[in-house]
Scaffold this motif. Structure first.
Motif, PDB file in Angstrom:
ATOM      1  N   VAL A 196     -11.077  -1.891  -1.647  1.00 35.25           N
ATOM      2  CA  VAL A 196     -11.229  -1.307  -0.324  1.00 35.25           C
ATOM      3  C   VAL A 196      -9.985  -0.474  -0.051  1.00 35.25           C
ATOM      4  N   LEU A 197     -10.168   0.819   0.118  1.00 32.51           N
ATOM      5  CA  LEU A 197      -9.048   1.740   0.283  1.00 32.51           C
ATOM      6  C   LEU A 197      -8.892   2.126   1.747  1.00 32.51           C
ATOM      7  N   GLN A 198      -7.679   1.979   2.246  1.00 32.52           N
ATOM      8  CA  GLN A 198      -7.333   2.496   3.567  1.00 32.52           C
ATOM      9  C   GLN A 198      -6.584   3.805   3.337  1.00 32.52           C
ATOM     10  N   LEU A 199      -7.337   4.896   3.334  1.00 35.17           N
ATOM     11  CA  LEU A 199      -6.774   6.173   2.922  1.00 35.17           C
ATOM     12  C   LEU A 199      -5.673   6.654   3.857  1.00 35.17           C
ATOM     13  N   GLY A 200      -5.804   6.354   5.139  1.00 37.80           N
ATOM     14  CA  GLY A 200      -4.734   6.721   6.058  1.00 37.80           C
ATOM     15  C   GLY A 200      -3.432   6.017   5.709  1.00 37.80           C
ATOM     16  N   GLN A 201      -3.538   4.737   5.356  1.00 37.10           N
ATOM     17  CA  GLN A 201      -2.360   3.967   4.952  1.00 37.10           C
ATOM     18  C   GLN A 201      -1.767   4.533   3.665  1.00 37.10           C
ATOM     19  N   LEU A 202      -2.612   4.854   2.713  1.00 44.01           N
ATOM     20  CA  LEU A 202      -2.136   5.402   1.444  1.00 44.01           C
ATOM     21  C   LEU A 202      -1.414   6.727   1.643  1.00 44.01           C
ATOM     22  N   LEU A 203      -2.001   7.597   2.452  1.00 43.06           N
ATOM     23  CA  LEU A 203      -1.403   8.908   2.673  1.00 43.06           C
ATOM     24  C   LEU A 203      -0.086   8.789   3.429  1.00 43.06           C
ATOM     25  N   GLY A 204      -0.055   7.932   4.436  1.00 39.02           N
ATOM     26  CA  GLY A 204       1.185   7.738   5.188  1.00 39.02           C
ATOM     27  C   GLY A 204       2.300   7.191   4.322  1.00 39.02           C
ATOM     28  N   ASN A 205       1.970   6.212   3.477  1.00 34.57           N
ATOM     29  CA  ASN A 205       2.985   5.644   2.581  1.00 34.57           C
ATOM     30  C   ASN A 205       3.492   6.672   1.586  1.00 34.57           C
ATOM     31  N   ALA A 206       2.568   7.500   1.065  1.00 35.95           N
ATOM     32  CA  ALA A 206       2.961   8.518   0.091  1.00 35.95           C
ATOM     33  C   ALA A 206       3.896   9.546   0.712  1.00 35.95           C
ATOM     34  N   LEU A 207       3.622   9.941   1.948  1.00 38.83           N
ATOM     35  CA  LEU A 207       4.492  10.906   2.624  1.00 38.83           C
ATOM     36  C   LEU A 207       5.851  10.282   2.941  1.00 38.83           C
ATOM     37  N   ALA A 208       5.831   9.031   3.392  1.00 40.52           N
ATOM     38  CA  ALA A 208       7.102   8.356   3.678  1.00 40.52           C
ATOM     39  C   ALA A 208       7.938   8.195   2.414  1.00 40.52           C
ATOM     40  N   ARG A 209       7.272   7.985   1.289  1.00 44.67           N
ATOM     41  CA  ARG A 209       7.987   7.831   0.022  1.00 44.67           C
ATOM     42  C   ARG A 209       8.794   9.083  -0.308  1.00 44.67           C
ATOM     43  N   ARG A 210       8.254  10.250   0.030  1.00 46.26           N
ATOM     44  CA  ARG A 210       8.990  11.490  -0.224  1.00 46.26           C
ATOM     45  C   ARG A 210      10.223  11.592   0.665  1.00 46.26           C
ATOM     46  N   ILE A 211      10.127  11.073   1.883  1.00 45.62           N
ATOM     47  CA  ILE A 211      11.297  11.085   2.773  1.00 45.62           C
ATOM     48  C   ILE A 211      12.371  10.153   2.243  1.00 45.62           C
ATOM     49  N   LEU A 212      11.968   8.949   1.858  1.00 47.18           N
ATOM     50  CA  LEU A 212      12.934   7.953   1.414  1.00 47.18           C
ATOM     51  C   LEU A 212      13.565   8.301   0.075  1.00 47.18           C
ATOM     52  N   ARG A 243      14.984  10.827  -0.777  1.00 41.94           N
ATOM     53  CA  ARG A 243      16.226  11.573  -0.612  1.00 41.94           C
ATOM     54  C   ARG A 243      17.417  10.629  -0.543  1.00 41.94           C
ATOM     55  N   THR A 244      17.210   9.404  -0.100  1.00 45.39           N
ATOM     56  CA  THR A 244      18.319   8.459  -0.018  1.00 45.39           C
ATOM     57  C   THR A 244      18.255   7.424  -1.133  1.00 45.39           C
ATOM     58  N   ARG A 245      17.066   7.164  -1.649  1.00 49.06           N
ATOM     59  CA  ARG A 245      16.941   6.166  -2.701  1.00 49.06           C
ATOM     60  C   ARG A 245      17.072   6.759  -4.095  1.00 49.06           C
ATOM     61  N   GLY A 246      17.180   8.090  -4.183  1.00 49.48           N
ATOM     62  CA  GLY A 246      17.355   8.719  -5.490  1.00 49.48           C
ATOM     63  C   GLY A 246      16.038   8.928  -6.197  1.00 49.48           C
ATOM     64  N   CYS A 247      15.355   7.857  -6.589  1.00 51.76           N
ATOM     65  CA  CYS A 247      14.089   7.962  -7.320  1.00 51.76           C
ATOM     66  C   CYS A 247      13.063   7.012  -6.703  1.00 51.76           C
ATOM     67  N   GLN A 248      11.822   7.408  -6.805  1.00 46.18           N
ATOM     68  CA  GLN A 248      10.715   6.554  -6.395  1.00 46.18           C
ATOM     69  C   GLN A 248       9.798   6.351  -7.589  1.00 46.18           C
ATOM     70  N   ILE A 249       9.597   5.097  -7.990  1.00 49.08           N
ATOM     71  CA  ILE A 249       8.738   4.788  -9.142  1.00 49.08           C
ATOM     72  C   ILE A 249       7.281   4.931  -8.723  1.00 49.08           C
ATOM     73  N   ILE A 250       6.505   5.630  -9.541  1.00 48.23           N
ATOM     74  CA  ILE A 250       5.104   5.862  -9.207  1.00 48.23           C
ATOM     75  C   ILE A 250       4.149   5.337 -10.270  1.00 48.23           C
ATOM     76  N   ALA A 251       4.645   4.899 -11.437  1.00 50.20           N
ATOM     77  CA  ALA A 251       3.768   4.341 -12.474  1.00 50.20           C
ATOM     78  C   ALA A 251       4.597   3.487 -13.430  1.00 50.20           C
ATOM     79  N   HIS A 252       3.956   2.432 -13.963  1.00 42.29           N
ATOM     80  CA  HIS A 252       4.607   1.520 -14.910  1.00 42.29           C
ATOM     81  C   HIS A 252       3.806   1.467 -16.206  1.00 42.29           C
ATOM     82  N   PHE A 253       4.504   1.444 -17.333  1.00 38.69           N
ATOM     83  CA  PHE A 253       3.895   1.209 -18.644  1.00 38.69           C
ATOM     84  C   PHE A 253       4.832   0.267 -19.396  1.00 38.69           C
ATOM     85  N   GLU A 254       4.552  -1.039 -19.256  1.00 36.82           N
ATOM     86  CA  GLU A 254       5.453  -2.059 -19.792  1.00 36.82           C
ATOM     87  C   GLU A 254       6.857  -1.819 -19.222  1.00 36.82           C
TER      88      GLU A 254
END
Length: 587
Positions: A243-259, A261-272
C-alpha cells in the motif's frame, strides 16, 4: 410529401431490431410507392388518350424515379408533365435520402459498432502472461505503462466505461472493458497469470478491487495507493501486497534533497555492502570543477555513476563541469560512503573552504519554508523536523492545519506571509501545491526573492518538469514518476532497483560466459550501457574493481546504467529475452 413520412419512419428502426426486418419493411415501402405511382401513370395516360400496359407503367415509374429518364414514354399534357415532376422528386428523395440512410443504419453503423467493440474487448488473449493490469488511467499509470512497454512487458488498462475504453484505444493503449468489482473481469483479464495489478483509485474503490482480485487469485503482486493513513491496514487486510502513500513518498523524497546539503550523502539503494547514494554539489568544493579533476575514486574509493542537473541525467564523463545545480549519484562500499558523508558534513560544520556558503545557509536556525500544507508538504515537514531543522508551512486554507507543525496562514504570493515564514533567512524553499501553474508561479517568485536558496518543487504532470526548472527550481519531482518508480521497484527482482528516472542498478552473478574474463576487455559500457561499480565475493567486497583481474565463478557484479541496461546485459550474456520479475510480498 405525404409519402416521405412513412418512408422515414420505415428506416427509423430501434437499435435492437434485426437488419432483415428493416430490409423487409423498406422493400414493402418501395413496392407500395412503385405501385402507387404506376397506377397514377396509367390514370394520366388514359386521360391523355394513351394506352400502356401495367409492365410499361412499372417500367416508366422506376426509370423516372431513378432519374434516368430514357424519354421513350412521355406525357403530352401539362398535367402529365407535372406528374412526371412529382415522381421524379419522390425518386430523388428516395435515392439521395432514403438509400444513404438505409446504408448507414443497416450496414455502416453495425459494422462500426462491431469494430469498436473489438477495439475494447471484454477479455484478454489466452497467450498473454506476466502482464501488467491497471484499473484506470492517470498520470502514474501512464508512466508505469511507459516503463512496461520499454521492458517488453504486455499490459492492459481495465475500464468500466466503454466510451472511455475506446478513447484510450484511440490513443494507442491496450484496454479491456469490465466492472472493476466483478470477479469475472479479473478472470477475463487473466489475473492469475499477471505479474502486477496496480490500482490508484480512492481508498474505498481500492479496497473493493483488492478484495475482488483476491477472490480470483493469490498469484499476482497487488499494489494499491492510499490517501488516508488509516486506510493502510484495511487495504492490506483486503489483500494488497503493498500500500503506497504517494504523498508521503514524494514529501520524503523532496525533504531528502534538502537534508543532503547538511548530511553530505543520502543512500538510495543497497546491494549487500555496496550502496548507491546521491549528493547535492551546491556549497561543496566540487562545484566548478571538471569531473576528471575530482579524486573521489582515489581518495574515497567512490565512483560517480551519474549526474543529475535540472532534470537531465548525464552519464559520467571527464569533461563534465559540476555546477551548483548538479546532484551526483555515487556508488561504493557502505563504509566508504559513510566516511565521505561524515567528512563533508564535518567540513560544512567547520566552515572549511568551499563549504562556507553551505554552512551559512544550512545552520540549524535557518528555516526551511514549505509552501502548501497538503500530504506532500506535511510529509516533507515531518522529515525535516525529525532531522532537527526548523520548518514552517505556508498554507492558504486554515482547515488544513495539523498538530505538530508551525504554520503561517495566508497566500504564498503575499510577500509579508513569506517574510513571516522566514524566507529572508531560509536555506531552502519547497513548493508542494497540487496546481502546476501555481507551482511554476511560486518558483519564479521564490527564486526572485532568494537567489541563493535551494528551491525545490513538485509537479503533477511530467510535461511541466522542464518548465519548473526553467522557472528556477534546483530540483523537481513528478508525482507520477515518483509513484511509478516506487510501483516498478516493488515488482522488480530483489537484485534490481530503479534508482530514479532513467537510471537502474542491479546485481547479477557472473555468467559462465564471463568467468575468467577481465572487465577491461569486455567494454560493457559500449555493448550494454552498463558500468560495473562493484564485484562481490564471499571473501570481500570490491567497490573499486581492478579491470584487469579475471572474474571468478560465483562472484556477484553490481552494475548501473540506463533503464534498458539490465535487459541488454541479460540478452548478451545470459541468453534471456528480458528480466525476470519477482513478486515481492510485504513483510
Amino acid at each position: 410529401m405525404r409519402l416521405v413520412g412513412p418512408i422515414l419512419r420505415a428506416i427509423t428502426i430501434p437499435s435492437g431490431a434485426s437488419g432483415t426486418r428493416a430490409v423487409a419493411k423498406l422493400a414493402v415501402v418501395f413496392i407500395v410507392i412503385v405501385i402507387t405511382f404506376s397506377a397514377g401513370f396509367l390514370a394520366v395516360m388514359h386521360w391523355e388518350g394513351q394506352q400502356h400496359s401495367v409492365a410499361a407503367a412499372i417500367y416508366w415509374t422506376v426509370v423516372t424515379m431513378s432519374t434516368l429518364g430514357f424519354g421513350d414514354i412521355v406525357f403530352t399534357s401539362d398535367l402529365g408533365r407535372l406528374y412526371s415532376l412529382i415522381v421524379l422528386g419522390a425518386g430523388a428523395v428516395l435515392i439521395l435520402v432514403i438509400l444513404p440512410f438505409t446504408f448507414i443504419q443497416l450496414v455502416y453503423v453495425p459494422w462500426r459498432a462491431a469494430t469498436r467493440q473489438a477495439q475494447a474487448p471484454r477479455s484478454l488473449p489466452a497467450t498473454i502472461t506476466d502482464h501488467l493490469l491497471v484499473t484506470g488511467h492517470g498520470e502514474v499509470e501512464e508512466v508505469l505503462i511507459r516503463r512496461a512497454r520499454a521492458a517488453g512487458m504486455p499490459y492492459a488498462i481495465l475500464v468500466d466505461d466503454i466510451d472511455r475504453a475506446l478513447a484510450l484505444h484511440d490513443n494507442g493503449h491496450a484496454v479491456m472493458v469490465g466492472d472493476l468489482d466483478d470477479p469475472e473481469t479479473y478472470r477475463s483479464a487473466r489475473a492469475e497469470h499477471a505479474a502486477l495489478i496496480f490500482s490508484a483509485r480512492n481508498d474505498q474503490a481500492n479496497t473493493n478491487v483488492a478484495f475482488t482480485v483476491r477472490q480470483v487469485t493469490e498469484r499476482p503482486l497487488l499494489v494499491v495507493t492510499a490517501n488516508d493513513p488509516d486506510s493502510v491496514d484495511v487495504l492490506e487486510l483486503a489483500g494488497a501486497d503493498h500500500v503506497l502513500q504517494l504523498g508521503q513518498l514524494l514529501g520524503n523524497a523532496l525533504a531528502r534533497r534538502i537534508l543532503s546539503r547538511t548530511r553530505g550523502c543520502q543512500i538510495i539503494a543497497h546491494f549487500e555492502h555496496v550502496v548507491i547514494a546521491e549528493m547535492i554539489a551546491a556549497g561543496t568544493d566540487l562545484t566548478g570543477r571538471l569531473l576528471s579533476d575530482i579524486d573521489l575514486r582515489e581518495r574515497h574509493r567512490l565512483s560517480v555513476v551519474g549526474i543529475w542537473d535540472r532534470g537531465t541525467l548525464q552519464q559520467p564523463s571527464g569533461d563534465i563541469r559540476i555546477a551548483d545545480t548538479s546532484i551526483l549519484v555515487l556508488a561504493g562500499h557502505a563504509d566508504d560512503v559513510a566516511a565521505y558523508a561524515s567528512a563533508t558534513a564535518d567540513a560544512s560544520d567547520k566552515g572549511t573552504p568551499g563549504h562556507a556558503e553551505s554552512a551559512d545557509q544550512d545552520r540549524p536556525r535557518a528555516p526551511v519554508v514549505i509552501i502548501g500544507g497538503g500530504r506532500v508538504g506535511r510529509a516533507a515537514a515531518d522529515t525535516v523536523q525529525q532531522s532537527g531543522r526548523t520548518c514552517r508551512i505556508v498554507e492558504k486554507d486554515p482547515s488544513r492545519q495539523r498538530n505538530g507543525f508551525d504554520y503561517v496562514i495566508g497566500d504564498a504570493a503575499d510577500r509579508s506571509k513569506l517574510s513571516d515564514a522566514g524566507i529572508d533567512d531560509a536555506s531552502a524553499v519547497l513548493i508542494t501545491t497540487h496546481d502546476d501553474d501555481i507551482n511554476i508561479f511560486l518558483t519564479l517568485y521564490a527564486r526572485r526573492l532568494r537567489n541563493d536558496a535551494l528551491v525545490l518543487g513538485r509537479v503533477a504532470h511530467e510535461r511541466n518538469l522542464s518548465t519548473m526548472y526553467r522557472a528556477g527550481a534546483d530540483f523537481v519531482l513528478s508525482y507520477a514518476s515518483t509513484g511509478a518508480t516506487e510501483v516498478w521497484n516493488r515488482m522488480r527482482s530483489e537484485s534490481a532497483t530503479l534508482i530514479t528516472e532513467g537510471l537502474v542498478a542491479f546485481r547479477q552473478t557472473v555468467p559462465p560466459k564471463l568467468v575468467g574474463r577481465r572487465l577491461a576487455e569486455l567494454d560493457l559500457q559500449a555493448t550494454t550501457g552498463c558500468t560495473v561499480v562493484a564485484v562481490l565475493t564471499d571473501a570481500e567486497t570490491s567497490s573499486y574493481p581492478d579491470p584487469h583481474t579475471p572474474l571468478t565463478q560465483g562472484a556477484r557484479l553490481v552494475l548501473i546504467g540506463p533503464e534498458d541496461a539490465e535487459d541488454r546485459f541479460m540478452r548478451r550474456f545470459v541468453a534471456r529475452r528480458r528480466i525476470t520479475l519477482t513478486r515481492r510480498r510485504r513483510g
